[in-house]
Design a protein around this motif. Structure first.
Motif, mmCIF file in Angstrom:
data_model
loop_
_atom_site.group_PDB
_atom_site.id
_atom_site.type_symbol
_atom_site.label_atom_id
_atom_site.label_comp_id
_atom_site.label_asym_id
_atom_site.label_seq_id
_atom_site.Cartn_x
_atom_site.Cartn_y
_atom_site.Cartn_z
ATOM 1 N N GLY A 124 0.827 -1.208 0.000
ATOM 2 C CA GLY A 124 0.000 0.000 0.000
ATOM 3 C C GLY A 124 0.862 1.258 0.000
ATOM 4 N N GLY A 150 -8.732 10.566 -0.454
ATOM 5 C CA GLY A 150 -9.176 9.211 -0.769
ATOM 6 C C GLY A 150 -8.844 8.230 0.342
ATOM 7 N N LEU A 151 -7.631 8.356 0.892
ATOM 8 C CA LEU A 151 -7.256 7.473 2.002
ATOM 9 C C LEU A 151 -8.180 7.700 3.194
ATOM 10 C CD1 LEU A 151 -5.250 5.397 3.128
ATOM 11 C CD2 LEU A 151 -3.883 7.321 3.964
ATOM 12 N N ASP A 203 -3.005 16.794 -6.432
ATOM 13 C CA ASP A 203 -2.955 15.332 -6.491
ATOM 14 C C ASP A 203 -2.655 14.765 -5.105
ATOM 15 O OD1 ASP A 203 -3.566 15.141 -9.118
ATOM 16 O OD2 ASP A 203 -1.604 14.472 -9.804
ATOM 17 N N ARG A 204 -1.732 15.425 -4.403
ATOM 18 C CA ARG A 204 -1.359 14.966 -3.064
ATOM 19 C C ARG A 204 -2.545 15.093 -2.109
ATOM 20 N NH1 ARG A 204 3.349 16.333 0.923
ATOM 21 N NH2 ARG A 204 4.611 15.754 -0.810
ATOM 22 N N LEU A 205 -3.231 16.232 -2.166
ATOM 23 C CA LEU A 205 -4.399 16.404 -1.294
ATOM 24 C C LEU A 205 -5.492 15.408 -1.657
ATOM 25 C CD1 LEU A 205 -4.673 20.302 -1.019
ATOM 26 C CD2 LEU A 205 -3.597 18.692 0.558
ATOM 27 N N ASP A 206 -5.624 15.137 -2.951
ATOM 28 C CA ASP A 206 -6.628 14.186 -3.406
ATOM 29 C C ASP A 206 -6.321 12.795 -2.860
ATOM 30 O OD1 ASP A 206 -8.780 13.160 -4.784
ATOM 31 O OD2 ASP A 206 -7.591 12.766 -6.578
ATOM 32 N N TRP A 207 -5.038 12.427 -2.897
ATOM 33 C CA TRP A 207 -4.642 11.132 -2.344
ATOM 34 C C TRP A 207 -5.000 11.065 -0.854
ATOM 35 C CZ3 TRP A 207 -1.323 9.732 1.570
ATOM 36 C CH2 TRP A 207 -1.131 8.346 1.713
ATOM 37 N N HIS A 213 2.228 1.698 -3.521
ATOM 38 C CA HIS A 213 1.193 2.256 -4.403
ATOM 39 C C HIS A 213 1.094 3.766 -4.218
ATOM 40 C CE1 HIS A 213 -0.431 -1.426 -5.990
ATOM 41 N NE2 HIS A 213 -0.860 -1.883 -4.841
ATOM 42 N N ALA A 214 1.049 4.168 -2.948
ATOM 43 C CA ALA A 214 0.880 5.591 -2.648
ATOM 44 C C ALA A 214 2.053 6.405 -3.182
ATOM 45 C CB ALA A 214 0.741 5.787 -1.146
ATOM 46 N N GLN A 228 0.401 19.363 -8.852
ATOM 47 C CA GLN A 228 0.826 18.184 -8.106
ATOM 48 C C GLN A 228 0.356 18.283 -6.647
ATOM 49 O OE1 GLN A 228 4.971 17.225 -8.525
ATOM 50 N NE2 GLN A 228 4.729 15.221 -7.587
ATOM 51 N N ARG A 244 3.987 5.705 -5.738
ATOM 52 C CA ARG A 244 3.888 5.820 -7.204
ATOM 53 C C ARG A 244 2.833 6.849 -7.579
ATOM 54 N NH1 ARG A 244 3.198 0.120 -6.927
ATOM 55 N NH2 ARG A 244 5.241 -0.849 -6.773
ATOM 56 N N ALA A 245 1.694 6.818 -6.861
ATOM 57 C CA ALA A 245 0.598 7.730 -7.207
ATOM 58 C C ALA A 245 0.985 9.184 -6.939
ATOM 59 C CB ALA A 245 -0.665 7.365 -6.427
ATOM 60 N N MET A 246 1.852 9.401 -5.970
ATOM 61 C CA MET A 246 2.246 10.782 -5.682
ATOM 62 C C MET A 246 3.543 11.179 -6.388
ATOM 63 S SD MET A 246 0.966 11.547 -1.816
ATOM 64 C CE MET A 246 1.480 10.057 -1.007
#
Lengths: 452, 402
Positions: A354, A397-398, A390-394, A357-358, A387, A360-362
Motif C-alpha cells: 500500500g 481518498g485514504l 494530487d497529493r491532497l486528493d490522495w 502504491h501511494a 501536483q 507511485r501515485a504521488m
C-alpha cells in the motif's frame, strides 16, 4: 466523545511529538506517550545496538544469488531471458514492499530515516534493467550495516558493491594502459568516478576538474564483478589486468602503483576530506530539518563528523543541536514520508504494498529515481503546481476509506499522530466536519501532517 | 433475482435504494445484482485515456518519432518500460499490473474503437455508453445486458445523473447525491482555511489553483466538462475497495462500474513522470486492490478497463495529447486468458486515421460481446439483437475468456 483540546501540552510531550515527526516517519498510536518521558534519550536509543536487518528483510536473497540468477538466465537465450526479467521484476517489487514495510514498522524510526537518507544519497535505481533485481540487496548489504559506522566504511561498501559497479558502468571500465586495455583498445568509463566526486563526496562546489574524474576512474579501473565460473562469481572482483598501470596523482596527492589499494586510498582520502564532511552535514540537515537549515544545525552535525569521519557522529550531532528540536515545521514531506506517516498513523505500517502504491501515485516510485543524483533533498518542489492537488486528493481518498471503519475517531487519530503539534484551529475544523472521513481528510491535509 | 440480500453496511446502506457512492470528483461507483456467480467490474476511464502512455508499443519502428517527447524508452534502456512481449512495454508507474501479465491474466486490446471517429467527448461517450449513437433516452449496453439477464427488481446502486453504461437497467432509484464537483470544491476550500497561518502551504495552494485555472481556460467547453473535478488519485483505490466488498462472496452484487475521471490529458501529461503516470499508478493500484479483495472469486472475475476514445498519437503544443480515436482497452481477471488480442495498425503517419489518430483497427464490442456471452452467459442471439444491435455482425473475441 472526542477528546477536548488541552489547555497546554507539557514540554516533553511537545518534544516527543517533534521527535516522532522529524526524526522518524511520524508517530504510530502510542509512540508519543512512549517517547514523552525523555524524548532525546529515546530517539538516541533508536540508533544504538540496532539490528540493521529487521524481520521483514531477514530472508531476502543476497546479491551473489541474485546476480548468478541473472547471469544464468542470460545464457538461456533471448526469450527465456525476457521471461526471467519479467519475473525478476515482480520479485524485486515484492522486495521493495518488504523494505517499505520494514521502514514503516520498525520501532527504530530514526535509524530507518538515516537508512533512507544514505540510500538516497548513494542512489542506484531499478530504472536500469541490469541493476533492477539488486536495488534492495544493495541497501541491505552496503547501506544498513554501515549507517552507524564511519563515512569511509560506508563509501567503500557502496563503491565496491556489485550493484553500484553495474549501475554506474564501472564493470566496463578498463585502463587504456592496462594489459587488457593495450590488447583491446578499451578505455575508462568515468560515470562512477564522476558520481563519487560530484554527488557522493565533494559535490558540485568541490572544484572538481575533468582531470580529477579521469584520474579517479583510473584508480578504480579493474573494480568489477565476477562472472559465472569465476571464483568471485556474482561478487566484487578486482581485475589487475584491467587496472590502469603506473603511479597517479590525485587531488595533489601522489598515489604509488598499488592495484586495488589505489582505489581504496582514494576513497579514504575523499571520505575524510573536510569538504566532504561539510557537504554531507548540510545535506543531512536539509533532509531532516529544512531546505535552508540553520547553520548551527550543520555545525553540530559536522562536529560529529570530525570525530574520525563518523556517520554515527553525524547522526548524534544532529540530535545534539537545539535548533533541530524546534517545534516549527517547515519541511514538506516527500511522497515517501507522507505515505509512511499516514500508514503509521492508521496502524497500517505492515502494508508495504500500500505504501508503494501511494508513492507511485504521488510521483516518487520507490527505488526508481531517474538518475544517480537521487530524489531531491529540497522538498518544496513536491508541492509545485497541480501536483499539490494530487497529493491532497490522495489524502482525501485514504481518509474516505480509512475513516469509514466502524468506531474510527479522527481526532483521536490526530492526537496520536502529531500530539502537541496539532493546532487548535485544525482541531476546531475537525470537530465541525460532517463525518469522520472528512475530519480525517482535513487532518491529513493540515500543515502539521503535511510538514515535518 | 428477487430477494437478493443487499449490503447494509456503511455507504452501501439501503436495500433497493439507489445512492451515489463516491462523488468527490466525476468518479462514482454503480453496483448491480444479477443472477450469476460471475463477477464483472468495468473501469470506465472518462475523458479519453492515453492507453499508449501506459502500454507503449515500443516495438513499432515509428513509435519514438511519433510520440516525440511523450515517448517512453525501450526496456533495455535506463528509465525504460517494462517489457511485456517484445513489442509492448508497461509503464513502470503501473508495474503493479506486471504479476497479472506474468500469470496470464492480463489481456491487451490494442487500437480499439467504439464505433465513431468523432473526437468530441459528447459523441464518443454516447457511443461508448450506449453501443450506438446515443439518441435521447437510449439505454446503456450494460443496463440492457442486466435486463436481459432478468436482473430486474434488484438494486442498482448509484448512478449520478445519466447512469452511463447502466442507464435503462430496471431498478428503483431514489434520490441523488449533491453535485460531486461542488463537493470537491467545498473540501478544497475547507483545506485552504487550514493554511491561513502557514505561508508555505498557502502559497502552494494558490499556485495549484492558478495552474488549474490556466489549464482549464485553455480547454474547449466539451473538454472542460469532461475534466471537471477529476479526482482519481483519491477515488480509484477507495472505490475499488468499496466495489470489491460489494462483489465479494457474501454479498449479492455481481456487476460494478467504477467511473474514473481525470484522463483528458490535454496539457503537460508527462512521459516517465508527471500527472498521467501518477494516474496510471492509481489505476494499477485499483486493479491490484480489486484482485486482492476478490481473491476467493477471482477465477470468476473479469475487469474491463476501457475509455470512450483514445488520444492523438503525437503530442500537442502543450506537451499533452488532443482527443483521439483508436485507444487501448484491457481485461484483467482470473477468468481472463492473457495475451494480445487484435492487430496493431502502426504509428507511421500514413497508417494513422487522418494522419493524426491511431486507427481503430479493432472493435471494443468484440471484447464486450465475449464478456456478455462467454462470461455472463448471454446467448449470441440476445447479444446481437438486444444488447449490441448496432454491432450485430461483430465477431466476439473467442479466446479471451478463459
Amino acid at each position: 466523545m472526542a477528546r477536548e483540546y488541552p489547555e497546554e501540552f507539557s514540554g516533553t510531550a511537545l518534544q516527543a511529538a517533534v521527535a516522532a515527526t522529524r526524526f522518524g516517519y511520524g508517530a504510530a498510536p502510542g509512540d508519543i506517550a512512549r517517547l514523552t518521558e525523555d524524548p532525546i534519550t529515546a530517539v538516541a536509543a533508536q540508533v544504538r545496538d540496532v539490528d540493521p536487518l529487521p524481520a521483514p528483510l531477514k530472508d531476502l536473497p543476497d546479491t551473489r544469488a541474485l546476480l548468478v540468477d541473472t547471469l544464468r538466465a542470460r545464457r538461456r537465450g533471448r526469450t527465456a531471458f525476457q521471461t526471467y526479467r519479467r519475473e525478476a521484476r515482480a520479485r524485486a517489487v515484492s522486495a521493495v514492499n518488504a523494505h517499505l514495510q520494514a521502514a514503516a514498522s520498525s520501532p527504530n524510526q530514526f535509524f530507518e530515516r538515516l537508512v533512507a537518507f544514505w540510500t538516497n544519497h548513494f542512489t542506484i535505481s531499478m530504472n536500469k534493467p541490469a541493476v533492477m533485481p539488486l536495488v534492495t540487496a544493495f541497501e541491505r548489504e552496503a547501506i544498513r550495516p554501515n549507517v552507524m559506522g564511519s563515512v569511509h566504511d560506508l563509501l567503500l561498501a557502496v563503491v565496491r558493491h556489485p550493484a553500484m559497479l553495474i549501475y554506474l558502468n564501472n564493470v566496463r571500465s578498463v585502463g587504456p594502459n592496462s594489459k587488457q586495455g593495450r590488447a583491446s583498445g578499451r578505455g575508462l568509463n568515468t560515470d562512477l568516478a564522476r558520481a563519487i566526486l560530484e554527488t557522493h563526496t565533494y559535490g558540485p562546489e568541490g572544484d572538481i576538474t575533468d582531470g580529477d574524474v579521469v584520474t579517479l576512474a583510473g584508480l578504480l579501473s579493474g573494480w568489477t564483478v565476477g562472472l559465472l565460473g569465476e571464483a568471485e562469481e556474482g561478487a566484487f572482483r578486482f581485475r589487475s589486468d584491467w587496472h590502469e598501470s603506473g603511479a597517479k596523482r590525485f587531488r595533489g596527492r601522489f598515489v604509488p602503483e598499488a592495484g586495488l589499494l589505489e582505489g581504496e586510498a582514494a576513497l579514504d582520502l575523499l571520505a575524510r576530506a573536510p569538504a566532504t564532511g561539510r557537504r554531507l552535514s548540510r545535506l543531512m540537515a536539509q533532509f531532516f530539518i529544512d531546505d535552508d537549515p540553520a547553520e548551527s544545525v550543520e555545525e553540530a552535525i559536522y562536529d560529529g563528523y570530525t570525530d574520525g569521519g563518523s556517520a554515527r557522529g553525524m547522526a548524534e550531532g544532529l540530535l545534539a543541536s537545539s535548533e533541530a528540536w524546534t517545534e516549527t515545521q517547515t519541511k514538506v514531506k516527500t511522497p515517501r514520508d507522507l505515505a509512511v506517516s499516514a500508514a503509521r498513523a492508521l496502524g497500517r505500517a505492515e502494508d508495504g504494498a500500500g505504501i508503494a502504491h501511494a508513492m507511485r501515485a504521488m510521483g516518487e516510485p520507490p527505488y526508481q529515481a531517474t538518475d544517480a543524483a537521487g530524489w531531491p533533498i529540497e522538498t518544496a518542489g513536491w508541492i509545485a503546481g497541480e501536483q499539490f492537488f494530487d497529493r491532497l486528493d490522495w489524502c482525501r481518498g485514504l481518509a474516505e476509506q480509512a475513516g469509514a471503519a466502524p468506531g474510527f475517531n479522527a481526532i483521536d487519530c490526530a492526537f496520536e499522530a502529531v500530539g502537541g503539534l496539532l493546532r487548535e484551529q485544525t482541531y476546531r475544523r475537525m470537530r465541525v466536519a460532517f463525518s469522520q472521513q472528512e475530519a480525517l481528510a482535513l487532518f491529513f491535509s493540515s500543515p502539521e501532517f503535511q510538514l515535518r | 433475482m428477487k430477494g437478493a440480500r443487499i449490503s447494509r453496511r456503511g455507504l452501501l446502506a439501503g436495500a433497493g435504494a439507489v445512492g451515489l457512492i463516491g462523488a468527490a470528483g466525476t468518479s462514482r461507483l454503480s453496483l448491480a445484482a444479477a443472477p450469476t456467480d460471475k463477477r464483472l467490474v468495468v473501469l470506465d476511464l472518462q475523458g479519453g485515456w492515453d492507453g499508449m502512455g501506459m502500454i507503449a508499443p515500443y516495438g513499432d519502428d515509428a513509435y519514438a518519432q511519433a510520440r516525440g517527447e511523450l515517448a517512453l524508452r525501450t526496456p533495455n534502456q535506463v528509465n525504460g518500460v517494462v517489457d511485456l512481449n517484445g513489442f509492448y512495454g508497461l509503464h513502470p508507474a503501473a508495474e503493479a499490473l506486471l504479476p497479472f501479465w506474468n500469470d496470464g491474466q492480463l489481456a491487451l486490446l490494442p487500437a480499439v474503437g467504439v464505433g465513431t471517429n468523432q473526437t468530441d467527448h459528447t459523441t464518443a461517450r454516447a457511443w461508448f455508453e450506449t453501443a450506438g449513437s446515443g439518441e435521447p433516452g437510449a439505454s446503456g449496453w450494460l443496463g440492457r445486458a442486466l435486463n436481459a439477464m432478468e436482473a430486474a427488481d434488484t438494486a442498482v446502486m448509484a448512478v449520478g445523473a445519466e447512469g452511463g453504461l447502466l442507464a435503462g437497467a430496471s431498478a428503483q432509484r431514489i434520490g441523488r447525491a449533491g453535485d460531486p464537483v461542488s463537493a470537491l470544491a467545498a473540501f478544497e476550500q475547507r483545506v485552504a482555511l487550514l493554511y491561513a497561518e502557514t505561508p508555505l502551504l498557502a502559497a502552494a495552494f494558490e499556485e495549484a489553483v492558478a495552474a488549474r485555472n490556466t489549464r482549464l481556460n485553455r480547454l474547449a467547453n466539451d473538454d472542460r466538462d469532461s475534466d471537471a473535478g477529476a479526482a482519481i488519485l483519491g477515488d480509484a483505490p477507495w472505490l475499488a475497495e468499496q466495489a470489491a466488498q460489494a462483489l465479494s462472496e457474501s454479498e449479492a452484487h455481481r456487476v460494478a462500474v467504477i467511473a474514473l475521471g481525470g484522463w483528458d490529458s490535454h496539457q503537460d501529461q508527462g512521459a516517465l513522470v508527471g500527472p498521467l503516470p501518477r494516474r496510471l499508478a492509481a489505476l494499477a493500484q485499483a486493479i491490484a486492490l480489486l484482485a486482492e479483495a476478490l481473491a476467493p472469486v477471482w477465477d470468476k472475475t473479469v475487469i474491463l478497463i476501457a475509455s470512450e476514445m483514445g488520444r492523438a498519437v503525437a503530442p500537442n503544443a502543450l506537451a499533452g495529447t488532443d482527443n483521439g480515436v483508436g485507444g487501448m482497452a484491457l481485461m484483467v481477471g482470473g477468468a481472463v486468458s492473457g495475451g494480445v488480442y487484435g492487430a496493431w495498425p502502426g504509428l507511421a503517419p500514413n497508417a494513422r486515421l487522418d494522419g493524426r489518430f491511431l486507427a481503430p483497427r479493432n472493435s471494443l464490442w468484440s471484447a464486450v460481446s465475449a464478456i456478455l456471452q462467454d462470461h455472463l452467459g448471454l446467448s449470441p442471439r440476445i447479444v446481437a439483437n438486444s444488447i449490441l444491435p448496432n454491432f450485430g455482425d461483430t465477431q466476439r473475441l473467442e479466446d479471451v475468456i478463459a
